[in-house]
Scaffold this motif. Sequence first.
Motif, PDB file in Angstrom:
ATOM      1  N   ILE A  22       0.843  -1.204   0.000  1.00 10.23           N
ATOM      2  CA  ILE A  22       0.000   0.000   0.000  1.00 10.23           C
ATOM      3  C   ILE A  22       0.876   1.251   0.000  1.00 10.23           C
ATOM      4  N   ALA A  23       1.966   1.228   0.768  1.00 12.24           N
ATOM      5  CA  ALA A  23       2.857   2.397   0.832  1.00 12.24           C
ATOM      6  C   ALA A  23       3.426   2.741  -0.546  1.00 12.24           C
ATOM      7  N   ARG A  24       3.786   1.714  -1.319  1.00  7.49           N
ATOM      8  CA  ARG A  24       4.349   1.987  -2.655  1.00  7.49           C
ATOM      9  C   ARG A  24       3.343   2.742  -3.535  1.00  7.49           C
ATOM     10  N   PHE A  25       2.086   2.263  -3.511  1.00 10.13           N
ATOM     11  CA  PHE A  25       1.089   2.905  -4.374  1.00 10.13           C
ATOM     12  C   PHE A  25       0.733   4.303  -3.851  1.00 10.13           C
ATOM     13  N   GLU A  26       0.646   4.451  -2.519  1.00 11.39           N
ATOM     14  CA  GLU A  26       0.343   5.783  -1.962  1.00 11.39           C
ATOM     15  C   GLU A  26       1.455   6.773  -2.289  1.00 11.39           C
ATOM     16  N   LYS A  27       2.712   6.331  -2.125  1.00 11.33           N
ATOM     17  CA  LYS A  27       3.843   7.243  -2.400  1.00 11.33           C
ATOM     18  C   LYS A  27       3.884   7.639  -3.870  1.00 11.33           C
TER      19      LYS A  27
END
Length: 143
Positions: A22-27
């Motif tokens: 999720i962090a990869r897509f949010e960033k």
Amino acid sequence: MERTFLMIKPDGVQRGLIGEIIARFEKKGLKLVAGRFEVLPEDRVMEHYAEHKDKPFFPGLKAYITSGPCFLMVWEGKNVVSITRQMIGATNPAEALPGTIRGDFALEIGMNVIHGSDSDETADREIAIHFKPEEIVSFEKID
Ligand code: CMP
């Protein structure tokens, strides 16, 4: 707004990769607008993977995808289908480039951590299979 369906598979959930993914897509700047844990019921597996139902690997795929909870998501953003496909990497982790999710976290095609819709049409179909419209939220994202 363009949307896609992404699903962290049981191996990704069990290995504690939800937050990292999720962090990869949010960033990247994409927006998570729906999410839910679920052990997929058989009828939905058949509908979701209808194009693969006669393939030799289907019994193994079905056993794997129902072996534990998946984390099902809808993501929104410009070019979200092609961008998430690039970030996920090739279906076969042996061919997925380092820096992609499968390139960094998977070894085998049978356990490749995450599914992502492969076209806008597929995204519409898969979102409708797994989510009711009222489960998808709307909010302003601050960049
Ligand atoms: P996914 O992106 O979810 O779309 C179809 C899935 O079928 C794929 O990821 C793999 O998990 C699985 N799959 C495709 N080809 C094979 C294969 N040759 N052997 C086992 N599983 C496969």
